[in-house]
Scaffold this motif. Structure first.
Motif, mmCIF file in Angstrom:
data_model
loop_
_atom_site.group_PDB
_atom_site.id
_atom_site.type_symbol
_atom_site.label_atom_id
_atom_site.label_comp_id
_atom_site.label_asym_id
_atom_site.label_seq_id
_atom_site.Cartn_x
_atom_site.Cartn_y
_atom_site.Cartn_z
ATOM 1 N N VAL A 1 26.003 52.609 25.457
ATOM 2 C CA VAL A 1 27.149 52.068 26.192
ATOM 3 C C VAL A 1 28.057 51.344 25.202
ATOM 4 C CG1 VAL A 1 27.898 50.497 28.018
ATOM 5 C CG2 VAL A 1 25.772 51.765 28.283
ATOM 6 N N ALA A 2 29.274 51.870 25.016
ATOM 7 C CA ALA A 2 30.219 51.265 24.088
ATOM 8 C C ALA A 2 31.317 50.482 24.804
ATOM 9 C CB ALA A 2 30.849 52.346 23.211
ATOM 10 N N ARG A 3 31.580 50.848 26.059
ATOM 11 C CA ARG A 3 32.640 50.183 26.811
ATOM 12 C C ARG A 3 32.248 50.167 28.285
ATOM 13 N NH1 ARG A 3 36.376 54.377 28.533
ATOM 14 N NH2 ARG A 3 35.447 56.339 27.930
ATOM 15 N N VAL A 4 32.947 49.401 29.082
ATOM 16 C CA VAL A 4 32.593 49.220 30.490
ATOM 17 C C VAL A 4 32.541 50.551 31.235
ATOM 18 C CG1 VAL A 4 33.296 48.160 32.672
ATOM 19 C CG2 VAL A 4 33.461 46.855 30.555
ATOM 20 N N ALA A 5 33.474 51.448 30.981
ATOM 21 C CA ALA A 5 33.504 52.734 31.687
ATOM 22 C C ALA A 5 32.223 53.544 31.466
ATOM 23 C CB ALA A 5 34.717 53.548 31.256
ATOM 24 N N ASP A 6 31.511 53.317 30.364
ATOM 25 C CA ASP A 6 30.256 54.029 30.070
ATOM 26 C C ASP A 6 29.099 53.580 30.956
ATOM 27 O OD1 ASP A 6 31.639 55.298 28.031
ATOM 28 O OD2 ASP A 6 30.874 53.953 26.465
ATOM 29 N N LEU A 7 29.297 52.536 31.767
ATOM 30 C CA LEU A 7 28.218 52.003 32.606
ATOM 31 C C LEU A 7 27.985 52.815 33.875
ATOM 32 C CD1 LEU A 7 28.989 48.224 32.217
ATOM 33 C CD2 LEU A 7 27.064 49.483 31.261
ATOM 34 N N THR A 8 28.852 53.752 34.179
ATOM 35 C CA THR A 8 28.677 54.579 35.366
ATOM 36 C C THR A 8 27.334 55.297 35.284
ATOM 37 O OG1 THR A 8 31.065 54.881 35.492
ATOM 38 C CG2 THR A 8 29.700 56.435 36.735
ATOM 39 N N GLY A 9 26.529 55.169 36.325
ATOM 40 C CA GLY A 9 25.227 55.841 36.372
ATOM 41 C C GLY A 9 24.098 55.091 35.691
ATOM 42 N N LYS A 10 24.345 53.910 35.199
ATOM 43 C CA LYS A 10 23.315 53.113 34.504
ATOM 44 C C LYS A 10 22.788 52.024 35.430
ATOM 45 C CE LYS A 10 24.388 55.041 30.482
ATOM 46 N NZ LYS A 10 23.808 56.295 30.157
ATOM 47 N N SER A 11 22.372 52.381 36.624
ATOM 48 C CA SER A 11 22.032 51.398 37.658
ATOM 49 C C SER A 11 20.739 50.629 37.398
ATOM 50 C CB SER A 11 21.966 52.075 39.025
ATOM 51 O OG SER A 11 20.946 53.041 39.032
ATOM 52 N N THR A 12 19.956 51.009 36.396
ATOM 53 C CA THR A 12 18.757 50.222 36.082
ATOM 54 C C THR A 12 18.986 49.288 34.897
ATOM 55 O OG1 THR A 12 17.831 51.899 34.591
ATOM 56 C CG2 THR A 12 17.219 52.038 36.931
ATOM 57 N N TYR A 13 20.153 49.354 34.287
ATOM 58 C CA TYR A 13 20.466 48.498 33.145
ATOM 59 C C TYR A 13 20.880 47.117 33.648
ATOM 60 C CZ TYR A 13 20.654 52.390 29.760
ATOM 61 O OH TYR A 13 20.355 53.437 28.951
ATOM 62 N N HIS A 14 20.254 46.083 33.118
ATOM 63 C CA HIS A 14 20.569 44.714 33.501
ATOM 64 C C HIS A 14 21.418 44.058 32.416
ATOM 65 C CE1 HIS A 14 17.907 44.544 36.994
ATOM 66 N NE2 HIS A 14 17.152 45.357 36.291
ATOM 67 N N PHE A 15 22.413 43.314 32.874
ATOM 68 C CA PHE A 15 23.324 42.639 31.965
ATOM 69 C C PHE A 15 23.509 41.192 32.377
ATOM 70 C CE2 PHE A 15 24.539 47.046 31.549
ATOM 71 C CZ PHE A 15 24.834 47.179 30.194
ATOM 72 N N VAL A 16 23.715 40.342 31.386
ATOM 73 C CA VAL A 16 24.279 39.032 31.641
ATOM 74 C C VAL A 16 25.773 39.265 31.511
ATOM 75 C CG1 VAL A 16 24.589 36.675 30.797
ATOM 76 C CG2 VAL A 16 22.315 37.720 30.759
ATOM 77 N N VAL A 17 26.486 39.067 32.608
ATOM 78 C CA VAL A 17 27.928 39.294 32.624
ATOM 79 C C VAL A 17 28.602 37.928 32.549
ATOM 80 C CG1 VAL A 17 29.875 40.298 33.865
ATOM 81 C CG2 VAL A 17 27.604 41.356 34.043
ATOM 82 N N ARG A 18 29.289 37.690 31.460
ATOM 83 C CA ARG A 18 30.020 36.435 31.276
ATOM 84 C C ARG A 18 31.425 36.628 31.845
ATOM 85 N NH1 ARG A 18 27.599 33.332 26.720
ATOM 86 N NH2 ARG A 18 25.729 34.480 26.167
ATOM 87 N N TYR A 19 31.910 35.587 32.523
ATOM 88 C CA TYR A 19 33.241 35.702 33.107
ATOM 89 C C TYR A 19 33.916 34.336 33.192
ATOM 90 C CZ TYR A 19 31.103 34.079 37.519
ATOM 91 O OH TYR A 19 30.445 33.353 38.481
ATOM 92 N N THR A 20 35.223 34.391 33.363
ATOM 93 C CA THR A 20 36.011 33.191 33.607
ATOM 94 C C THR A 20 36.615 33.316 34.995
ATOM 95 O OG1 THR A 20 37.980 34.145 32.592
ATOM 96 C CG2 THR A 20 36.563 32.796 31.173
ATOM 97 N N GLU A 21 37.001 32.189 35.553
ATOM 98 C CA GLU A 21 37.621 32.188 36.875
ATOM 99 C C GLU A 21 39.038 31.653 36.763
ATOM 100 O OE1 GLU A 21 34.710 29.803 39.048
ATOM 101 O OE2 GLU A 21 34.265 31.600 40.220
ATOM 102 N N ASP A 22 39.930 32.306 37.487
ATOM 103 C CA ASP A 22 41.302 31.849 37.607
ATOM 104 C C ASP A 22 41.629 31.943 39.088
ATOM 105 O OD1 ASP A 22 43.909 31.102 37.277
ATOM 106 O OD2 ASP A 22 44.558 32.963 36.324
ATOM 107 N N GLY A 23 41.383 30.844 39.805
ATOM 108 C CA GLY A 23 41.501 30.891 41.263
ATOM 109 C C GLY A 23 40.354 31.725 41.810
ATOM 110 N N ALA A 24 40.670 32.705 42.643
ATOM 111 C CA ALA A 24 39.647 33.582 43.217
ATOM 112 C C ALA A 24 39.311 34.746 42.299
ATOM 113 C CB ALA A 24 40.114 34.113 44.564
ATOM 114 N N ARG A 25 40.080 34.929 41.246
ATOM 115 C CA ARG A 25 39.895 36.063 40.336
ATOM 116 C C ARG A 25 38.810 35.773 39.305
ATOM 117 N NH1 ARG A 25 44.596 38.316 36.353
ATOM 118 N NH2 ARG A 25 43.134 38.540 34.661
#
Length: 190
Positions: free
Chosen positions: A72-96
């Motif tokens: 997996v090199a980019r987010v789009a490559d994650l399609t079909g990888k439903s057993t792969y676990h990730f720590v997803v880091r994110y920021t919040e800007d209001g509800a986004r």
């Protein structure tokens, strides 16, 4: 240099520092751990499903980093990888919620446990947690283990002394590997 010019420069510099501090505070980092259930490349969103069934929808950009998974090199490559676990880091800007990075932490079956930290051994990289049922479990900290608290997220090693002190209420996301419970993500109760 004229003292009035020096004062003006000082005021401008102080204002810039304050603006930077406010900007950094509003973008405080958070994390969620789970599987990427769906990738919508047109809307630039990913749907992350956690062990406890919670679903988070986050936006991503071409700059959203994906680390640790060989195929997996980019987010789009994650399609079909439903057993792969990730720590997803994110920021919040209001509800986004904007995904800033995904770190692969394994695949297979994940579990979650809630309880109170009763001990932390930094040298052994273990955390002992007493569950609501009274059992005491010792978790080995995975190499990518992170802690999320009200202040944001940090690698477990950076957070252990302060953030996972005895008495902290946590939810631990873990896998079982070789007869051991390996913790990947600790979420502190607010």
């Amino acid at each position: 240099m004229d003292t009035s010019v020096s004062k003006r420069i000082g005021i401008v510099f102080a204002a810039m520092l304050c603006a930077a501090a406010v900007s950094a505070a509003s973008g405080a980092g958070h994390a969620v751990v789970g599987t990427v259930d769906k990738v919508d490349t047109a809307a630039k969103t990913i749907t992350v499903k956690t062990v406890d069934g919670t679903v988070e929808v986050l936006q991503f950009t071409e700059k959203t980093a994906v680390m640790g998974a060989k195929d997996v090199a980019r987010v789009a490559d994650l399609t079909g990888k439903s057993t792969y676990h990730f720590v997803v880091r994110y920021t919040e800007d209001g509800a986004r919620k904007m995904a800033t990075g995904l770190e692969y932490v394994g695949d297979g079956v994940w579990k979650a446990a809630r309880g109170t930290v009763v001990g932390v051994d930094q040298a052994a990289r273990t955390v002992a947690v007493k569950t609501a049922h009274g059992a005491e479990w010792t978790f080995d900290a995975g190499k990518h283990a992170v802690v999320e608290s009200g202040r944001g997220i940090a690698k477990l090693g950076d957070e252990t002394g302060e953030g996972l002190a005895k008495g902290a209420e946590v939810t631990v996301h873990y896998t079982e590997e070789g007869g051991k419970k390996v913790a990947h993500f600790f979420r502190k109760a607010s």
